[in-house]
Design an enzyme around this catalytic site. Structure first.
Site, mmCIF file in Angstrom:
data_model
loop_
_atom_site.group_PDB
_atom_site.id
_atom_site.type_symbol
_atom_site.label_atom_id
_atom_site.label_comp_id
_atom_site.label_asym_id
_atom_site.label_seq_id
_atom_site.Cartn_x
_atom_site.Cartn_y
_atom_site.Cartn_z
ATOM 1 N N THR A 184 2.136 0.253 41.381
ATOM 2 C CA THR A 184 0.751 0.252 41.658
ATOM 3 C C THR A 184 0.382 -1.093 42.015
ATOM 4 O OG1 THR A 184 0.207 -0.067 39.524
ATOM 5 C CG2 THR A 184 -0.003 2.261 40.027
ATOM 6 N N GLU A 328 0.514 7.377 40.759
ATOM 7 C CA GLU A 328 1.069 7.921 39.614
ATOM 8 C C GLU A 328 1.241 9.607 39.690
ATOM 9 O OE1 GLU A 328 -1.057 5.899 39.550
ATOM 10 O OE2 GLU A 328 -0.903 4.169 37.968
ATOM 11 N N LYS A 439 -23.078 -0.422 34.407
ATOM 12 C CA LYS A 439 -23.657 -0.117 33.078
ATOM 13 C C LYS A 439 -25.156 -0.805 32.790
ATOM 14 C CE LYS A 439 -22.674 0.664 28.364
ATOM 15 N NZ LYS A 439 -21.901 0.189 27.000
HETATM 16 P P1 ADP Z 1 -4.249 1.300 43.859
HETATM 17 O O1 ADP Z 1 -5.624 1.356 44.578
HETATM 18 O O2 ADP Z 1 -4.105 0.342 42.624
HETATM 19 O O3 ADP Z 1 -2.940 0.982 44.890
HETATM 20 P P2 ADP Z 1 -3.832 3.977 44.077
HETATM 21 O O4 ADP Z 1 -3.586 3.859 45.538
HETATM 22 O O5 ADP Z 1 -2.949 4.920 43.326
HETATM 23 O O6 ADP Z 1 -3.754 2.600 43.323
HETATM 24 O O7 ADP Z 1 -5.400 4.514 43.672
HETATM 25 C C1 ADP Z 1 -5.778 5.279 42.973
HETATM 26 C C2 ADP Z 1 -7.277 5.320 42.860
HETATM 27 O O8 ADP Z 1 -7.769 5.391 44.116
HETATM 28 C C3 ADP Z 1 -7.632 6.562 42.059
HETATM 29 O O9 ADP Z 1 -7.481 6.455 40.686
HETATM 30 C C4 ADP Z 1 -9.275 6.244 42.464
HETATM 31 O O10 ADP Z 1 -9.946 5.546 41.625
HETATM 32 C C5 ADP Z 1 -9.291 5.710 44.031
HETATM 33 N N1 ADP Z 1 -9.287 7.068 44.974
HETATM 34 C C6 ADP Z 1 -8.262 7.447 45.439
HETATM 35 N N2 ADP Z 1 -8.712 8.560 46.301
HETATM 36 C C7 ADP Z 1 -10.317 8.800 46.480
HETATM 37 C C8 ADP Z 1 -11.125 9.223 46.673
HETATM 38 N N3 ADP Z 1 -11.039 10.202 47.605
HETATM 39 N N4 ADP Z 1 -12.364 9.037 46.518
HETATM 40 C C9 ADP Z 1 -12.567 8.082 45.183
HETATM 41 N N5 ADP Z 1 -11.825 7.263 44.754
HETATM 42 C C10 ADP Z 1 -10.455 7.690 45.216
#
Ligand code: ADP
Length: 543
Positions: A184, A328, A439
């Site tokens: 990640t 993940e 918040k």
């Molecule tokens: P990183 O952003 O650290 O590379 P990921 O690509 O795995 O990690 O991102 C996952 C996160 O991206 C999710 O936990 C969520 O917060 C956000 N995310 C992914 N798709 C969506 C979506 N369609 N709407 C809102 N948030 C999203």
């Protein structure tokens, strides 16, 4: 009683073996770093993949070894996916946009033996030369004629594979064998590794193929904008071969005009990517007055797809599927098609429904819990932390016990760090990442919801809402806007738009203009960087 069926292990190489035989003429079209357009069908790709596996063996790669890639979307990267995992080694995709420090961390953490690098990224490695692990071998993904002069000791991809036969005795591996590794982006703390197995990879490919038939079908021409270094291009390189879809690989050319031209010339039918790339394509469609001729579906995920973006594509006759997932989760968790039985919904209903993150795909279970870990009802109202489990969800991070412990609950579900509600008919609504929620006075405000409305203002090119510290309310929302050229929208205009949907206390306290929003390594808006940038900002009523 045991069933009496053969227990053939699920194997990644079988996806390509199948395509080579059954969809042999479907192709991989690649915009190459060498500057030209390259075409190669699945049959030839399977042969070259065998040659590459021999080449890897000649480099001394053994089962379980990690082999890294630093590359754009293209056919050689695709061959690496299959050759590395096919021989029992682990394909570790590295995001070239990571900081030098993060890149070195994951190269060392993964203990990579070989690193395959695209021409474009050789300078990144040259800058790290003195810090690279001593025994790491480097292979540049091109032919001898294009191999660069370099202070690094670079081997050449085409020379590595050329001497070898086009057949390989692919081993039968237990299906739990690791096949891929992706870290990640580590917006907080060190990057954490998701270690995919053959079983999870094949199942995920099947799950998305049955869930997204409008993108994934025989004869489809699929353009993965989402990079192969970001969660395996959301599984497209694994799902396309089995359904018989061609892959149109854009290389490093991801700007609106380049994407539009490639879509038009290659009759692209579907394309998947994060919202920021669709801003560029949208501008290009507006400039040319029509979408690329064959484009039928865009899948938008990775961060929330703004409502105005969904409405735009749908008005152009391009179906939008809004998807949610995580590294993940391999990564797809939910997708947002409108069921056929609901085809008579109005345009507004359709866009509103698609603004939600969709429903879980087969193979993924969802639950939301309160702060004590108690399950909350799926009534569309209760908001809690989202946990998942499934056949393609990690059971722990690679060599990281502390992160694993923090992520898994007592029932072995994985905590996503997202805050969400789920409607009785299964629609997931992501309110925020827990660290991005605002918040205020003990109540939560969703930055995603506010951004959604702000994006519908005609003067806005892009925007983000962040929390700013407040002595009385803890935090208050501030709207950060990239205005369109020559535009100066006012806070009052945003309040007018938002007050229809939000209580007065939820509206942003201030509006700030910015030239561009900072992006993460995966091309999403980096709220963390923005919050740091505005660390000393003082709210109007506190000044
Ligand atoms: P990183 O952003 O650290 O590379 P990921 O690509 O795995 O990690 O991102 C996952 C996160 O991206 C999710 O936990 C969520 O917060 C956000 N995310 C992914 N798709 C969506 C979506 N369609 N709407 C809102 N948030 C999203």
């Amino acid at each position: 009683m045991q069933g009496l069926m053969m227990n053939r292990p699920l194997a990644v190489i079988d996806l390509l073996r199948y395509a080579a035989e059954i969809h042999s003429n479907e192709e991989i079209v690649s915009v190459r770093t060498e500057g030209d357009l390259h075409r190669q069908d699945y049959a030839r790709t399977f042969e070259r993949t065998a040659q590459l596996a021999h080449g890897l063996a000649a480099l001394g790669i053994e089962p379980g070894d990690r082999v890294a890639t630093l590359a754009w979307n293209g056919y050689r990267h695709f061959e690496l996916y299959y050759a590395i995992s096919g021989m029992g080694a682990v394909c570790h995709t590295i995001n070239p946009r990571l900081s030098a420090e993060q890149m070195l961390f994951i190269l060392n953490h993964a203990e990579d033996r070989v690193l395959f690098v695209d021409l474009t990224f050789v300078p990144i490695l040259e800058a790290l030369k003195d810090h690279l692990p001593a025994n790491l071998r480097l292979v540049v993904m091109t032919d001898a004629a294009h191999s660069p002069e370099s202070a690094l000791d670079l081997e050449c991809y085409e020379d590595l594979i050329a001497p070898h036969p086009t057949e390989y005795d692919w081993p039968d591996l237990p299906e739990e064998t690791a096949a891929g590794l992706c870290y990640t982006s580590g917006t907080t703390g060190n990057p954490k590794g998701s270690l995919y197995s053959h079983r999870s990879t094949v199942l995920h490919a099947l799950f998305i193929a049955v869930t997204l038939p409008r993108s994934l079908h025989e004869g489809a021409r699929l353009l993965p904008v989402v990079p192969m270094f970001h969660v395996n291009s959301w599984g497209m390189p694994y799902a396309a071969p089995i359904v018989g879809a061609s892959l149109i690989m854009p290389g490093g050319k991801l700007d609106g005009p380049s994407l539009y031209d490639l879509m038009e010339s290659e009759n692209v039918t579907a394309s998947w990517g994060v919202p920021t790339v669709w801003l560029g394509l949208r501008a290009e469609i507006e400039a040319r007055g029509k979408p690329p001729s064959a484009l039928d579906q865009v899948v938008i995920g990775g961060s929330a797809a703004p409502r105005s973006m969904i409405a735009f594509f749908e008005t152009q006759g391009v179906d939008v599927c809004h998807a949610w997932g995580m590294t993940e989760m391999s990564p797809v968790g939910t997708t947002g098609q409108i069921p056929n039985s609901d085809s008579d919904v109005t345009f507004e209903d359709r866009v509103a429904r698609k603004s939600l993150q969709g429903r879980r795909i087969f193979g993924v279970d969802l639950k939301i819990v309160d702060e004590a870990g108690q399950r909350l009802p799926q009534d569309g109202k209760a908001v809690g932390e989202l946990y998942v489990r499934g056949n393609a969800v990690i059971s722990g991070y690679f060599n990281d016990e502390a992160a694993t412990k923090a992520a898994m609950d007592s029932e072995c579900w994985f905590g996503t760090g997202d805050v969400a509600s789920i409607s009785p008919n299964g629609y997931l609504s992501i309110q925020d990442r827990s660290k991005d929620l605002i918040k205020s006075g003990g109540e939560w405000i969703s930055s995603i919801d506010l951004e959604n409305i702000a994006m519908s203002h005609p003067d806005v090119a892009n925007c983000a809402v962040i929390a700013i510290a407040h002595p009385k309310w803890d935090e208050r929302p501030v709207l950060v806007v990239v205005p369109k050229e020559g535009c100066e929208p006012t806070l009052q205009e945003f309040h007018d738009l938002m007050s229809e949907h939000f209580a007065k206390w939820q509206l942003p306290d201030d509006l700030v203009f910015i030239d561009a929003l900072p992006l993460t390594a995966t091309g999403k808006v980096s709220k963390l960087t923005l919050r740091r940038k505005f660390a000393d900002y003082v709210l109007p009523d506190v000044r």
